[in-house]
Design a protein around this motif. Sequence first.
Motif, mmCIF file in Angstrom:
data_model
loop_
_atom_site.group_PDB
_atom_site.id
_atom_site.type_symbol
_atom_site.label_atom_id
_atom_site.label_comp_id
_atom_site.label_asym_id
_atom_site.label_seq_id
_atom_site.Cartn_x
_atom_site.Cartn_y
_atom_site.Cartn_z
ATOM 1 N N ASP A 53 19.603 -30.204 16.919
ATOM 2 C CA ASP A 53 20.438 -30.502 15.828
ATOM 3 C C ASP A 53 19.929 -32.104 15.176
ATOM 4 O OD1 ASP A 53 22.057 -28.191 16.029
ATOM 5 O OD2 ASP A 53 23.791 -29.455 16.665
ATOM 6 N N ARG A 54 19.707 -32.672 16.178
ATOM 7 C CA ARG A 54 19.173 -34.052 16.159
ATOM 8 C C ARG A 54 17.785 -34.300 15.506
ATOM 9 N NH1 ARG A 54 21.420 -36.324 21.570
ATOM 10 N NH2 ARG A 54 23.712 -36.934 20.744
ATOM 11 N N ALA A 55 16.937 -33.140 16.178
ATOM 12 C CA ALA A 55 15.600 -33.274 15.735
ATOM 13 C C ALA A 55 15.376 -32.717 14.333
ATOM 14 C CB ALA A 55 14.512 -32.108 16.814
ATOM 15 N N LEU A 56 16.252 -31.690 14.023
ATOM 16 C CA LEU A 56 16.247 -31.259 12.594
ATOM 17 C C LEU A 56 16.744 -32.188 11.568
ATOM 18 C CD1 LEU A 56 15.004 -28.421 12.011
ATOM 19 C CD2 LEU A 56 17.052 -27.370 11.570
ATOM 20 N N ALA A 57 17.691 -32.979 11.924
ATOM 21 C CA ALA A 57 18.289 -33.902 11.159
ATOM 22 C C ALA A 57 17.233 -34.945 10.821
ATOM 23 C CB ALA A 57 19.534 -34.491 11.735
ATOM 24 N N GLU A 58 16.524 -35.416 11.963
ATOM 25 C CA GLU A 58 15.349 -36.326 11.383
ATOM 26 C C GLU A 58 14.341 -35.790 10.668
ATOM 27 O OE1 GLU A 58 13.539 -39.981 11.641
ATOM 28 O OE2 GLU A 58 15.475 -39.612 12.317
ATOM 29 N N LEU A 59 13.957 -34.439 11.223
ATOM 30 C CA LEU A 59 12.915 -33.854 10.092
ATOM 31 C C LEU A 59 13.428 -33.900 8.538
ATOM 32 C CD1 LEU A 59 10.231 -32.362 9.953
ATOM 33 C CD2 LEU A 59 11.527 -30.147 10.442
ATOM 34 N N HIS A 60 14.700 -33.556 8.510
ATOM 35 C CA HIS A 60 15.034 -33.351 7.015
ATOM 36 C C HIS A 60 15.364 -34.752 6.221
ATOM 37 C CE1 HIS A 60 16.960 -29.334 7.873
ATOM 38 N NE2 HIS A 60 15.923 -29.149 7.661
ATOM 39 N N LYS A 61 15.177 -35.940 7.011
ATOM 40 C CA LYS A 61 15.037 -37.141 6.398
ATOM 41 C C LYS A 61 13.732 -37.274 5.775
ATOM 42 C CE LYS A 61 17.903 -39.709 10.011
ATOM 43 N NZ LYS A 61 17.955 -40.750 10.831
ATOM 44 N N TRP A 62 12.556 -36.627 6.149
ATOM 45 C CA TRP A 62 11.259 -36.803 5.934
ATOM 46 C C TRP A 62 10.575 -35.697 5.183
ATOM 47 C CZ3 TRP A 62 9.483 -41.590 6.352
ATOM 48 C CH2 TRP A 62 10.203 -42.656 6.954
ATOM 49 N N GLU A 63 11.411 -34.382 5.005
ATOM 50 C CA GLU A 63 10.764 -33.166 4.692
ATOM 51 C C GLU A 63 12.167 -32.178 4.150
ATOM 52 O OE1 GLU A 63 7.253 -30.678 6.168
ATOM 53 O OE2 GLU A 63 8.947 -29.943 7.213
ATOM 54 N N PRO A 64 11.841 -31.667 3.141
ATOM 55 C CA PRO A 64 13.038 -30.754 2.582
ATOM 56 C C PRO A 64 13.101 -29.509 3.571
ATOM 57 C CG PRO A 64 11.265 -30.865 0.882
ATOM 58 C CD PRO A 64 10.947 -31.935 2.003
ATOM 59 N N THR A 98 10.325 -27.291 16.593
ATOM 60 C CA THR A 98 10.223 -25.893 16.873
ATOM 61 C C THR A 98 10.065 -25.591 18.336
ATOM 62 O OG1 THR A 98 8.729 -25.825 15.037
ATOM 63 C CG2 THR A 98 8.449 -24.102 16.823
ATOM 64 N N ALA A 99 9.648 -26.492 19.280
ATOM 65 C CA ALA A 99 9.756 -26.524 20.622
ATOM 66 C C ALA A 99 11.124 -26.444 21.147
ATOM 67 C CB ALA A 99 8.662 -27.596 21.515
ATOM 68 N N LEU A 100 11.944 -27.296 20.506
ATOM 69 C CA LEU A 100 13.450 -27.198 20.922
ATOM 70 C C LEU A 100 14.053 -26.043 20.457
ATOM 71 C CD1 LEU A 100 14.422 -30.881 19.849
ATOM 72 C CD2 LEU A 100 14.368 -29.916 22.412
ATOM 73 N N SER A 101 13.722 -25.440 19.411
ATOM 74 C CA SER A 101 14.314 -24.183 18.893
ATOM 75 C C SER A 101 13.798 -23.112 20.017
ATOM 76 C CB SER A 101 13.579 -23.746 17.517
ATOM 77 O OG SER A 101 13.981 -22.309 17.265
ATOM 78 N N ASP A 102 12.558 -23.087 20.311
ATOM 79 C CA ASP A 102 12.078 -22.154 21.381
ATOM 80 C C ASP A 102 12.843 -22.438 22.883
ATOM 81 O OD1 ASP A 102 10.392 -20.829 19.294
ATOM 82 O OD2 ASP A 102 8.703 -22.211 20.056
ATOM 83 N N LEU A 103 12.807 -23.406 23.057
ATOM 84 C CA LEU A 103 13.721 -23.943 24.251
ATOM 85 C C LEU A 103 15.105 -23.404 24.164
ATOM 86 C CD1 LEU A 103 13.691 -25.548 26.887
ATOM 87 C CD2 LEU A 103 14.328 -27.417 25.764
ATOM 88 N N HIS A 104 15.678 -23.503 22.973
ATOM 89 C CA HIS A 104 17.056 -23.051 23.097
ATOM 90 C C HIS A 104 17.082 -21.484 23.323
ATOM 91 C CE1 HIS A 104 20.752 -21.544 20.780
ATOM 92 N NE2 HIS A 104 21.241 -22.837 21.420
ATOM 93 N N GLY A 134 4.471 -33.719 10.949
ATOM 94 C CA GLY A 134 3.985 -32.801 11.743
ATOM 95 C C GLY A 134 4.431 -32.718 13.253
ATOM 96 N N VAL A 135 4.605 -33.970 13.752
ATOM 97 C CA VAL A 135 4.863 -34.051 15.017
ATOM 98 C C VAL A 135 6.565 -33.760 15.036
ATOM 99 C CG1 VAL A 135 5.495 -35.806 16.957
ATOM 100 C CG2 VAL A 135 3.278 -35.720 15.835
ATOM 101 N N LEU A 136 7.222 -34.049 14.219
ATOM 102 C CA LEU A 136 8.776 -33.966 14.159
ATOM 103 C C LEU A 136 9.003 -32.357 14.089
ATOM 104 C CD1 LEU A 136 10.130 -36.400 11.825
ATOM 105 C CD2 LEU A 136 10.520 -36.330 14.007
ATOM 106 N N ARG A 137 8.173 -31.943 13.048
ATOM 107 C CA ARG A 137 8.282 -30.158 13.097
ATOM 108 C C ARG A 137 8.039 -29.772 14.447
ATOM 109 N NH1 ARG A 137 4.495 -29.002 9.397
ATOM 110 N NH2 ARG A 137 5.692 -29.755 7.725
ATOM 111 N N LEU A 138 6.725 -30.088 15.178
ATOM 112 C CA LEU A 138 6.475 -29.740 16.092
ATOM 113 C C LEU A 138 7.490 -29.681 17.373
ATOM 114 C CD1 LEU A 138 2.943 -30.100 18.005
ATOM 115 C CD2 LEU A 138 5.281 -30.646 19.419
ATOM 116 N N LYS A 139 8.168 -30.781 17.401
ATOM 117 C CA LYS A 139 9.190 -31.149 18.271
ATOM 118 C C LYS A 139 10.516 -30.231 18.037
ATOM 119 C CE LYS A 139 12.755 -34.394 19.783
ATOM 120 N NZ LYS A 139 13.040 -35.799 19.879
#
Length: 186
Positions: free
Chosen positions: A135-146, A106-112, A99-104
Amino acid sequence: DAQRRYGHLLHALRTEAEASPKPGVLLSLLAAHAKHVDALAERTDVDALREAVHAADEAIAQVDTLRLAAAFGTTPDATDDEAASVHDQAEADKKVFVGVLRLKATALSDLHKALATGDVGLDSPTGLHARTDLDRALAELHKWEPAADHPKLCAAWHAAHGRHALALQALDDALAKEKSAPARAD
């Protein structure tokens, strides 16, 4: 005044959580704080979004990802209450962590997006750094969630890279998996 009281209360709760022998207490507290900061952030306010990312990073730092991954490497013996308890705690930690990885992300996407529409621009070092962080945040999220579990975020990521056809494809794939057609807005 309310923000100051919140800060004092958070500090007191953090001190208690750090002293708690119960696993996951500090992670849950910092995840709740990250959600609070993210909820208050205007999606176009660069500083507020950076603060949300920082709060998420604090929670993420509490997770021993190797220990967490190891907990899912085996199935606990049903007769071993201690192993079952450890596995249950790992499940709870993973849910909070994802949940926190997804939040991060999403915030980075909005920041972009905010940087793209603001004065800074995406070709600046700040803009390029924002895309790399995304890119890094999404890569980390994809390690834990499809990726299929967060199609809007994947679409935003593709759009951030100028791959608009892939963004549309990600959304189309998600809609195709829905059981019913999406509601039409008038």
